[in-house]
Design an enzyme around this catalytic site. Structure first.
Site, PDB file in Angstrom:
ATOM      1  N   GLU A 105      33.524  14.671  10.316  1.00  0.00           N
ATOM      2  CA  GLU A 105      32.933  14.254   9.039  1.00  0.00           C
ATOM      3  C   GLU A 105      33.402  15.086   7.849  1.00  0.00           C
ATOM      4  OE1 GLU A 105      28.983  12.255  11.116  1.00  0.00           O
ATOM      5  OE2 GLU A 105      28.704  14.024   9.848  1.00  0.00           O
TER       6      GLU A 105
ATOM      7  N   GLU B  65      31.563   8.061  16.479  1.00  0.00           N
ATOM      8  CA  GLU B  65      30.153   8.463  16.581  1.00  0.00           C
ATOM      9  C   GLU B  65      29.305   7.433  15.867  1.00  0.00           C
ATOM     10  OE1 GLU B  65      29.215  12.664  15.740  1.00  0.00           O
ATOM     11  OE2 GLU B  65      27.469  11.946  14.629  1.00  0.00           O
TER      12      GLU B  65
END
Length: 540
Positions: A197, A315
Site C-alpha cells: 500500500e 488483499e
C-alpha cells in the site's frame, strides 16, 4: 434483440396467502463457445498478516495471536484447514510488512518484536522475523501443500520526507540475505511481492512510481541471480496497493518489459468496519457492482502499458480496519465475497487474496479456535468446483440474482454460481447453451408440458445417447443457520458445516438432482450448480 431472446421469459407467482414469498422463473444462457477470461490454478488465496495482539480498532482488539510471528502453527485444525485446499495460496503481508527486519546475514540493526510507539508508522515499531520462525512456517507450508507469496520490506533504508511521502533508494541488503537463506534451505516460494500500500497517495506511507520502478528492477536482478540454478524461479508481484491509474501506468513504464509478472491491487470497497450500513451494502447489487470500474481500468492499464503482466487482487477484506464485528465473520459476508470472486475472475484476475486466513473480524478461520467461519467454506467450494476458464452468462435475471459461470474443475461441464440477494423472491432457473439452435416453443400444450419441453431445449448436454437420458447435476445450496444472516454457522443443503471430531473439515457433499429440472434458489441464499457434460466448447 437477437435470436436467444425468443427463449427468455419471466413470471411471478405468489405462494398461498400467509407466505410472503414470490417465485420468479428465469432463463440463463451460458455462452460456452469460448472463454472470456482465465484465472490461475491457485486463484483462491488468503493472507497471513503481521499485526500483533495489541492491534486495535474501534475499541476492539480482534487479532489475538494470529500473526506471522505468534500464530500457533502446530494447531491441527489450522493444518487441516489449509490442507483441505490441497494447494491454498498464502500471501504473507500486510501493513507492517515494510517495517519487518529479517534476522539473518549482515543485519546491523537490533531485531526486536513489534511494540506500540506513539507517532510511528501505523503506531508500531519495526519488528523482527527470526529464521527459526521462518523455518517453522515453511515446515507448515510444505506439510499442507500451501503455495507461498511473500511480501518484502520495501521501505527498508528509506527516509520520511513530508506528509506520508518517503524517498531514497531501497536498502536491499536485508532482503537479499533473506532470499539467499530461503534459496539455500530450498524453501518453495511461488512469488515475491514488493511493498504494501505504497502506491498513489499511499496508506501511511507512499513512494513515487519512478522510485518504485527502479527498485523493482533491482529486485528482479536479485531474484535472477539467486535463483539462477533453481529449477523454478519465483515471479515478481507489485505494488500491493490501491489502484491509481497514472501511478500504475508509470510503474510499468519505468520498470519495463518483463520485470513485473503480476500487478497486485487491494480492495476494501465496503468501507470502514464500523460502518452501521455494512449489511445493506453487502445486499445491494448496485453497490456491489461499483467496484467493477476498478477491475476494468486495471485491465486496460495492463493491456496498454504492460501486457506481460497479469492482474492480482493482493488483499481484500471487504471492510477495512479489521473488518466488521459480527458481520465479516458471518454468513452475510459470503454474498460480498463470492460476488467479488466472480466479478474479479470475469476481468481476467489471476489471483484473489482474502484478508485474512486468520485474524481480525474478517478471518476465514476463527481467531480464537481456528474453526472455519462461513467464508472459509465459500472459498473451499469455489476452489473445488470453479475451474480456471470463465465463460459468459446472460439472461433475464434481475440485478438481485447474481450469476457467474466457469468450466467445472477437474471434470467436464460447467459450474454456475448463483447469488440471490432478494429477501422475498425464490428463483426457478432454466439454463441453456448458446451453441444450440433455438426453436419456437410449442404453442398448444398445458402449462406442465411447456415447462418440460422448454427444459429439453433449455438444458443441452454432449455425449452419446438420448437427450432424455437420466442425467444428474450437483447442487450445493448455502444458507445461514436459523435463517439468521449474521449466523456464524453455514448450512450446506440444510445441514450445518461443522468440524469433524478430529478437527478435520467436513465433507462437502452435493444433492444430486435430475438435470432436466429447474434450479431453485431461495431468497437470501447462494448456490453452486455443477452441470455434467454441458455443451460448452471452451470446457472441452
Amino acid at each position: 434483440m437477437g435470436l436467444f431472446c425468443l427463449a427468455l421469459f419471466i413470471f411471478i407467482v405468489s405462494f398461498p396467502p400467509g407466505l410472503a414469498q414470490d417465485v420468479a422463473q428465469s432463463t440463463l444462457i451460458v455462452h460456452g463457445s469460448k472463454a472470456i477470461a482465465e484465472t490461475d490454478d491457485n486463484f483462491i488465496c488468503a493472507t497471513l498478516d503481521w499485526w500483533p495482539h495489541d492491534k486495535c480498532n474501534y475499541n476492539q482488539c480482534p487479532w489475538g495471536y494470529s500473526s506471522v510471528i505468534n500464530l500457533n502453527l502446530s494447531d491441527p485444525v489450522l493444518g487441516k484447514a489449509i490442507q483441505a485446499f490441497k494447494s491454498l495460496r498464502i500471501r504473507i503481508g500486510g501493513s507492517l510488512q515494510d517495517r519487518v527486519l529479517y534476522d539473518v546475514g549482515k543485519l546491523r540493526l537490533p531485531c526486536h518484536p513489534f511494540r506500540k510507539i506513539e507517532g510511528s508508522l501505523f503506531g508500531f515499531s519495526k519488528g523482527c522475523l527470526h529464521m527459526k520462525r521462518w523455518d517453522e512456517l515453511n515446515k507448515l507450508f510444505s506439510k499442507t501443500g500451501a503455495v507461498v507469496t511473500f511480501g518484502l520490506n520495501a521501505l527498508n533504508g528509506r527516509q520520511w520526507i513530508k506528509d506520508n511521502i518517503w524517498g531514497g533508494d531501497w536498502n536491499f541488503s536485508n532482503a537479499y540475505d533473506f532470499i539467499k537463506y530461503t534459496v539455500a534451505r530450498r524453501y518453495s516460494i511461488d512469488s515475491w511481492e514488493f511493498g504494501n500500500e505504497l502506491s498513489g497517495s499511499g496508506i501511511g506511507a507512499s513512494l513515487s512510481a519512478e522510485q518504485y520502478g527502479k527498485d523493482l528492477i533491482v529486485l528482479k536482478k536479485i531474484i535472477d541471480e539467486l535463483y539462477k540454478s533453481s529449477h523454478s524461479k519465483p515471479s515478481l508481484v507489485a505494488p500491493g496497493g490501491f489502484y491509481d491509474r497514472e501511478w500504475y501506468a508509470k510503474l510499468l513504464q519505468v520498470s519495463g518489459s518483463g520485470v513485473i509478472n503480476a500487478m497486485s491491487h487491494h480492495i476494501y470497497n465496503l468501507g470502514a468496519g464500523v460502518d452501521p450500513h455494512l449489511v445493506s451494502k453487502i445486499l445491494d447489487p448496485s453497490y456491489l457492482s461499483q467496484i467493477s470500474d476498478t477491475f476494468i481500468n486495471l485491465e486496460e492499464t495492463i493491456k496498454k502499458h504492460g501486457p506481460w503482466a497479469s492482474a492480482w487482487v493482493g488483499e481484500s477484506g471487504g471492510a477495512y480496519n479489521s473488518g466488521g464485528r459480527h458481520i465479516s465473520n458471518t454468513f452475510v459476508n459470503s454474498f460480498w465475497y463470492l460476488d467479488q470472486l466472480g466479478m474479479a475472475s470475469k476481468y481476467d484476475t489471476k489471483v484473489y487474496c482474502r484478508q485474512s486466513l486468520v485474524g481480525g473480524n474478517y478471518g476465514l478461520l476463527n481467531t480464537a479456535t481456528l474453526a472455519p467461519n462461513p467464508d472459509y467454506y465459500s472459498a473451499l467450494l469455489w476452489h473445488r468446483l470453479m475451474g480456471k476458464r470463465v465463460v459468459a452468462v446472460s439472461g433475464d435475471a434481475p440485478p438481485s440474482l447474481r450469476c457467474y459461470a466457469h468450466c467445472s474443475k477437474g471434470k467436464a461441464g460447467v459450474t454456475l454460481l448463483l447469488i440471490n440477494l432478494s429477501n422475498e423472491t425464490k428463483f426457478m432457473i432454466g439454463t441453456q447453451s448458446s451453441v444450440q439452435n433455438l426453436h419456437a416453443e410449442e404453442q398448444s400444450v398445458d402449462g406442465g408440458s411447456i415447462l418440460i419441453h422448454g427444459l429439453k431445449k433449455t438444458v443441452s448436454f454432449v455425449g452419446q445417447g438420448s437427450s432424455d437420458a437420466l442425467l444428474f447435476r450437483e447442487e450445493y445450496h448455502l444458507t445461514p443457520q436459523g435463517g439468521h444472516l449474521q449466523s456464524q454457522t453455514m448450512l450446506l443443503n440444510g445441514s450445518p458445516l461443522e468440524l469433524m471430531r478430529d478437527g478435520g473439515i467436513p465433507p462437502l457433499e452435493p444433492n444430486l438432482v435430475r438435470a432436466d429440472s429447474l434450479v431453485p434458489i431461495s431468497p437470501l441464499s447462494i448456490a453452486f450448480i455443477v452441470f455434467p457434460n454441458f455443451d460448452a466448447q471452451a470446457c472441452a
